[in-house]
Design an enzyme around this catalytic site. Structure first.
Site, short mmCIF file in Angstrom:
data_model
loop_
_atom_site.label_atom_id
_atom_site.label_comp_id
_atom_site.label_asym_id
_atom_site.label_seq_id
_atom_site.Cartn_x
_atom_site.Cartn_y
_atom_site.Cartn_z
CG MET A 1 -1.93 1.13 1.24
SD MET A 1 -3.03 0.98 2.65
CE MET A 1 -3.88 -0.54 2.22
CB CYS A 2 0.89 4.17 -2.24
SG CYS A 2 0.68 3.22 -3.76
NE ARG A 3 1.47 4.18 3.74
CZ ARG A 3 0.53 3.96 4.67
NH1 ARG A 3 0.82 4.09 5.95
NH2 ARG A 3 -0.68 3.61 4.31
#
Length: 281
Positions: A1-3
């Site tokens: 999951m991106c940040r």
């Protein structure tokens, strides 16, 4: 999951004070993400991007730099961030959910003065992609260059903003107004939920379709910023998102232990980030 990370302030700030220097900077989060829902994948090494606005005499469009190189291994990022300032900054480190490793799939995405990022995912993307595409006017459909659900949703946002009577390609001198961006964002999320609701129950049961969507979005026109923290489930946790506001952002120890200070009741700057840039208090 991106940040991701968003900064908006009254004054310019050096990009490195957000992207490189804090103990838990967005660069650090590319290899040490502590608050992801998916702990089996602690790395966000599938590319990165930074977007920022420069002097208005150079135009209303943001300057965007993306790369498929992991943020922790990009010397150009360190060179640029240590010499570049802006009052409005987007930064994103990517972990693929949809779309291959390609610069076209790296956030932030932009059209004209508008810039967009996403952290999360549409678990049932392949079941709603055709419906979403059919909803779009040709120019927004043809304007998608990558393969991510995030960019397709940005196209839906642009289409929605236009249907509301705004021209995304010709921004007003002072932006689209926060209320207009907010309304377009809410309508975009509602439209996604409507697409998901149209998936036949028989398909959901037979193919064990996960209809959960995590929609942490950030959009700006260079003047206003709208961010969302959203999960479609009534029981599951949303992806993490934090914000802080104050009058100065300083390293209190010269060791990357940054702190947001507030000198009065006002706020000259706002930070929004998937994870705090420091865990020190």
């Amino acid at each position: 999951m991106c940040r991701f990370l968003v900064y908006k302030g009254s004054n310019d700030i050096l990009l490195s004070k957000l992207i490189l220097d804090p103990t838990h900077s967005i660069l650090t989060q590319s290899f040490d993400s502590r608050l992801r829902l998916d702990l089996s994948r602690p790395h966000n090494g599938d590319g990165f991007g930074i977007g920022y606005y420069t002097d208005q005499t150079l135009g209303s469009e943001p300057c965007i730099f993306t790369s498929t190189t992991p943020a922790w291994n990009c010397s150009n990022l360190q060179r640029l961030a240590s010499k570049t300032t802006s009052r409005l900054i987007f930064a994103h480190v990517r972990a693929t959910t949809e779309g291959s490793l390609s610069e076209d799939n790296c956030h932030p995405f932009c059209h004209g003065s508008l810039m967009w990022m996403h952290n999360g995912g549409l678990q049932c993307w392949k079941y709603i992609k055709r419906k979403l595409g059919d909803r779009l006017a040709d120019k927004w459909y043809l304007g998608v260059h990558g393969a991510t659900d995030s960019e397709w949703v940005f196209a839906l946002f642009l289409d929605t903003l236009e249907r509301m009577g705004n021209n995304p390609s010709k921004p007003p001198p002072h932006g689209f107004r926060p209320a207009a961006l907010r309304e377009a964002m809410l309508k975009t999320i509602k439209q996604i939920n409507d697409f998901i609701a149209e998936i036949p129950q028989s398909v959901i049961e037979h193919e064990n379709v996960n209809t959960q969507c995590l929609l942490n979005f950030a959009v700006t026109d260079g003047h206003s910023v709208i961010c969302t923290r959203y999960v479609s489930s009534k029981t599951d946790e949303a992806a993490s998102l934090y914000y802080s506001s104050g009058s100065s952002w300083r390293d209190k120890s010269s060791k990357g232990e940054f702190q947001m200070d507030r000198q009065d009741k006002g706020a000259d700057m706002v930070l929004v980030a998937s994870e705090p840039l420091t865990f020190d208090r």
